[in-house]
Design a protein around this motif. Structure first.
Motif, mmCIF file in Angstrom:
data_model
loop_
_atom_site.group_PDB
_atom_site.id
_atom_site.type_symbol
_atom_site.label_atom_id
_atom_site.label_comp_id
_atom_site.label_asym_id
_atom_site.label_seq_id
_atom_site.Cartn_x
_atom_site.Cartn_y
_atom_site.Cartn_z
ATOM 1 N N THR A 128 0.769 -1.367 -0.015
ATOM 2 C CA THR A 128 -0.058 0.036 0.098
ATOM 3 C C THR A 128 0.773 1.258 -0.042
ATOM 4 O O THR A 128 0.654 2.224 -0.675
ATOM 5 C CB THR A 128 -1.026 -0.004 1.256
ATOM 6 N N TYR A 129 2.181 1.150 0.624
ATOM 7 C CA TYR A 129 2.779 2.418 0.760
ATOM 8 C C TYR A 129 3.683 2.565 -0.224
ATOM 9 O O TYR A 129 4.065 3.691 -0.517
ATOM 10 C CB TYR A 129 3.648 2.296 2.157
ATOM 11 N N MET A 130 4.050 1.486 -1.079
ATOM 12 C CA MET A 130 4.531 1.568 -2.307
ATOM 13 C C MET A 130 3.979 2.227 -3.314
ATOM 14 O O MET A 130 4.233 3.286 -4.120
ATOM 15 C CB MET A 130 5.132 0.196 -2.794
ATOM 16 N N ILE A 131 2.534 2.003 -3.258
ATOM 17 C CA ILE A 131 1.479 2.697 -4.391
ATOM 18 C C ILE A 131 1.442 4.185 -3.873
ATOM 19 O O ILE A 131 1.458 4.862 -4.896
ATOM 20 C CB ILE A 131 0.126 2.077 -4.137
ATOM 21 N N ILE A 132 1.207 4.338 -2.496
ATOM 22 C CA ILE A 132 1.409 5.907 -2.191
ATOM 23 C C ILE A 132 2.534 6.603 -2.624
ATOM 24 O O ILE A 132 2.299 7.729 -3.088
ATOM 25 C CB ILE A 132 1.257 5.920 -0.648
ATOM 26 N N PHE A 133 3.720 5.897 -2.503
ATOM 27 C CA PHE A 133 4.867 6.747 -2.830
ATOM 28 C C PHE A 133 4.875 6.795 -4.379
ATOM 29 O O PHE A 133 5.225 8.038 -4.632
ATOM 30 C CB PHE A 133 6.187 5.809 -2.461
ATOM 31 N N ALA A 134 4.389 5.859 -5.207
ATOM 32 C CA ALA A 134 4.381 6.180 -6.619
ATOM 33 C C ALA A 134 3.466 7.241 -6.892
ATOM 34 O O ALA A 134 3.781 8.012 -7.788
ATOM 35 C CB ALA A 134 3.883 4.852 -7.259
ATOM 36 N N CYS A 135 2.395 7.116 -6.378
ATOM 37 C CA CYS A 135 1.326 8.224 -6.867
ATOM 38 C C CYS A 135 2.044 9.753 -6.370
ATOM 39 O O CYS A 135 1.672 10.764 -7.373
ATOM 40 C CB CYS A 135 0.230 8.121 -5.859
ATOM 41 N N ILE A 136 2.678 9.897 -5.413
ATOM 42 C CA ILE A 136 3.337 11.187 -5.175
ATOM 43 C C ILE A 136 4.466 11.200 -6.338
ATOM 44 O O ILE A 136 4.580 12.409 -6.687
ATOM 45 C CB ILE A 136 3.994 11.189 -3.617
ATOM 46 N N GLN A 137 5.207 10.525 -6.619
ATOM 47 C CA GLN A 137 6.206 10.444 -7.467
ATOM 48 C C GLN A 137 5.670 11.067 -8.895
ATOM 49 O O GLN A 137 6.282 11.625 -9.738
ATOM 50 C CB GLN A 137 6.963 9.325 -7.586
ATOM 51 N N ILE A 138 4.521 10.491 -9.330
ATOM 52 C CA ILE A 138 3.996 10.605 -10.615
ATOM 53 C C ILE A 138 3.616 12.090 -10.619
ATOM 54 O O ILE A 138 3.892 12.652 -11.832
ATOM 55 C CB ILE A 138 2.620 9.820 -10.642
ATOM 56 N N ILE A 139 3.360 12.835 -9.703
ATOM 57 C CA ILE A 139 3.046 14.252 -9.772
ATOM 58 C C ILE A 139 4.123 14.976 -9.697
ATOM 59 O O ILE A 139 4.339 15.776 -10.556
ATOM 60 C CB ILE A 139 2.181 14.555 -8.255
ATOM 61 N N LEU A 140 5.217 14.579 -8.697
ATOM 62 C CA LEU A 140 6.551 15.471 -8.795
ATOM 63 C C LEU A 140 7.369 15.276 -9.904
ATOM 64 O O LEU A 140 8.206 16.015 -10.487
ATOM 65 C CB LEU A 140 7.129 15.253 -7.525
ATOM 66 N N SER A 141 7.265 14.121 -10.704
ATOM 67 C CA SER A 141 7.968 14.034 -11.991
ATOM 68 C C SER A 141 7.580 14.655 -13.009
ATOM 69 O O SER A 141 8.097 14.967 -13.963
ATOM 70 C CB SER A 141 7.737 12.425 -12.470
ATOM 71 N N GLN A 142 6.284 15.608 -12.947
ATOM 72 C CA GLN A 142 6.073 16.325 -13.966
ATOM 73 C C GLN A 142 6.854 17.692 -13.755
ATOM 74 O O GLN A 142 6.685 18.710 -14.641
ATOM 75 C CB GLN A 142 4.737 16.852 -13.856
ATOM 76 N N ILE A 143 7.566 17.873 -12.789
ATOM 77 C CA ILE A 143 8.719 18.912 -12.597
ATOM 78 C C ILE A 143 9.593 18.912 -13.770
ATOM 79 O O ILE A 143 10.297 17.835 -14.111
ATOM 80 C CB ILE A 143 9.570 19.014 -11.504
#
Length: 483
Positions: free
Chosen positions: A171-186
């Motif tokens: 579950t926490y890997m998925i949460i981490f990935a969701c955050i990274q999807i947003i930040l990766s648009q930097i």
């Protein structure tokens, strides 16, 4: 088409270059026609600290425990000096042939191509990008372990330390990935400074907490067995285990300092001052800061836990109380790894986007930017290819982290393979080529000896990593979460 690409970072990198080649520059552009760089040695230092001080700082007590009071600190300081020395050589490779006025090299591969050329360019790219991909997968696993540690800390506080408190990492890997999807648009490294500063602050926070708890444990008078040579054969470990764990510890310390995989990309964010001088200052500040924390956390942690030091005394629960402070430290680790993930994946993103743009320059899916008004931010230029490519990459790293939760052992092997070529071999060889150093001269001989010694360290660390990986595979059960 130029109108569609007007706000694209790729447009700035390539279309504006034409103006530079024709002799024209603008006040908002650098000498290469790209958007004017605004980074300083301070922002570069933040990038370095974010890249270097990983949660592995909290495992250095374990590394010192395997080596003892003599070899542990000596090896730690030795690799600090080696990394500082080779990073100054690499900083001079950002421009070629002259380190101040030469043509810019935007990536590590560009620097190797300009100074060495040939097959070594491919070998550099293979080592660099394999290491970067491995690090981002490893950070997904490590961040999820820190998130789980928060839940387990509260569970231990509520039910007692004897409770196993099993909690899934997925579950926490998925949460981490969701955050990274947003930040990766930097878009690129140039827009990442604020995240690196935040991540650097977080690294200081959890390192200080770990250090403070260790000092409190030592001051409390708890007896911990320590020795000049570390773990004792026949008491703590077998003779074979002593050798393998010592190899792993040397590798952990060596790779704890490595940030050469992103050094050139970090230097490319610095405004002309000149860049190599600012980067050397940033490297000195970054490595001095990390070395101070490494020595304190490693040595004080060993004094606190002795030969029984856990692999990570925050996520491994060397401490249980005060539980709220342990929770805060693990949140800081997770936030730091969120930023560190971006530092290491930006070169991967840039590599994929740059090559696709060169291959299909007329493809509007790749080149077109869509203006979006975002409240309290302003206009954000969305590129659909960037959105799709970066999202898929983050998802892939998360899936691999879920399938192979022992990947951190494999990451040690990747790090062993990448440490010597990227941190030592290429910086030294580029320096020799750039200065046209005579063969068998005094300096040439000592540089070659240093390179060979570090190759031996890489081989030793690789052997230790292989042994650790084999042990993990023996007990590995697919789709069983790590605790």
């Amino acid at each position: 088409m130029a109108k569609e690409m007007k706000h694209s970072s790729m447009y700035l990198e390539q279309a504006d270059l034409e103006g530079y080649e024709n002799g024209g520059t603008h006040k908002n552009q650098d000498d290469d026609g790209r958007a004017k760089r605004t980074g300083t040695w301070l922002t570069a230092s933040a990038h370095i600290i974010t890249a270097v001080i990983g949660s592995g700082v909290l495992s250095l007590a374990w590394a010192i425990a395997q080596l003892g009071w003599v070899a542990g600190p000596v090896i730690l300081m030795a690799f600090s000096f080696i990394t500082l020395f080779t990073s100054t050589l690499l900083a001079d490779s950002y421009r070629s042939p002259d380190p101040v006025t030469g043509k810019r090299n935007y990536t590590y591969m560009d620097a190797v191509r300009a100074n060495l050329g040939g097959r070594r360019v491919f070998l550099c790219g293979l080592a660099q990008y394999a290491n970067l991909v491995g690090v981002t997968i490893g950070y997904t696993i490590t961040a999820s372990i820190s998130m789980v540690a928060v839940k387990r800390s509260n569970c231990f506080h509520k039910h007692g330390h004897q409770d196993k408190c099993h909690i899934s990492n997925y579950t926490y890997m998925i949460i981490f990935a969701c955050i990274q999807i947003i930040l990766s648009q930097i878009p690129n490294f140039h827009k990442l400074s604020w995240l690196s500063v935040l991540a650097a602050v977080m690294s200081f926070a959890y390192s200080s907490i770990g250090l403070g708890l260790s000092i409190a444990k030592v001051a409390g008078g708890g007896h911990s067995r320590t020795s000049l040579t570390g773990t004792i054969v026949g008491v703590d470990v077998t003779a074979a285990q002593k050798v393998w764990k010592a190899f792993q510890a040397i590798g952990d310390i060596a790779f704890a300092f490595a940030f050469s995989t992103v050094l050139i990309e970090i230097q490319d964010t610095i405004k002309s001052s000149p860049e190599n001088k600012a980067m050397k200052k940033a490297s000195f500040v970054g490595i001095l800061t990390t070395t101070l924390f490494y020595v304190l956390c490693g040595c004080v942690g060993y004094a606190a836990f002795g030969n029984d030091a856990p692999g990570n005394f925050l996520t491994g629960f060397g401490f249980y109380e005060p539980f709220w402070l342990i929770d805060f430290a693990n949140v800081c680790i997770a936030v730091h790894l969120i930023g560190a993930y971006q530092v290491f994946c930006q070169p991967i993103f840039s590599f994929g986007e740059r090559n696709c743009h060169q291959r299909w320059p007329e493809n509007k899916f790749i080149t077109r930017e869509h203006a979006i008004n975002i409240p309290f931010y302003g206009v954000y230029y969305l590129n659909l290819f960037r959105l799709a490519w970066r999202t898929l990459y983050v998802i892939l790293t998360a899936v691999l982290a879920m399938i192979f939760p022992f990947f951190n052992d494999f990451l040690g092997l990747i790090g062993a393979a990448a440490f010597w070529p990227l941190t030592v071999y290429f910086p030294i060889e580029m320096y020799i080529a750039r200065t046209r150093m005579p063969k068998f001269s005094f300096t040439w001989t000592w540089l070659k000896i240093l390179s060979f010694a570090c190759l031996l360290v890489s081989l030793v660390a690789a052997a230790g990593s292989v042994e650790g990986l084999m042990n993990s595979l023996k007990t590995y059960k697919p789709f069983q979460s790590e605790q």
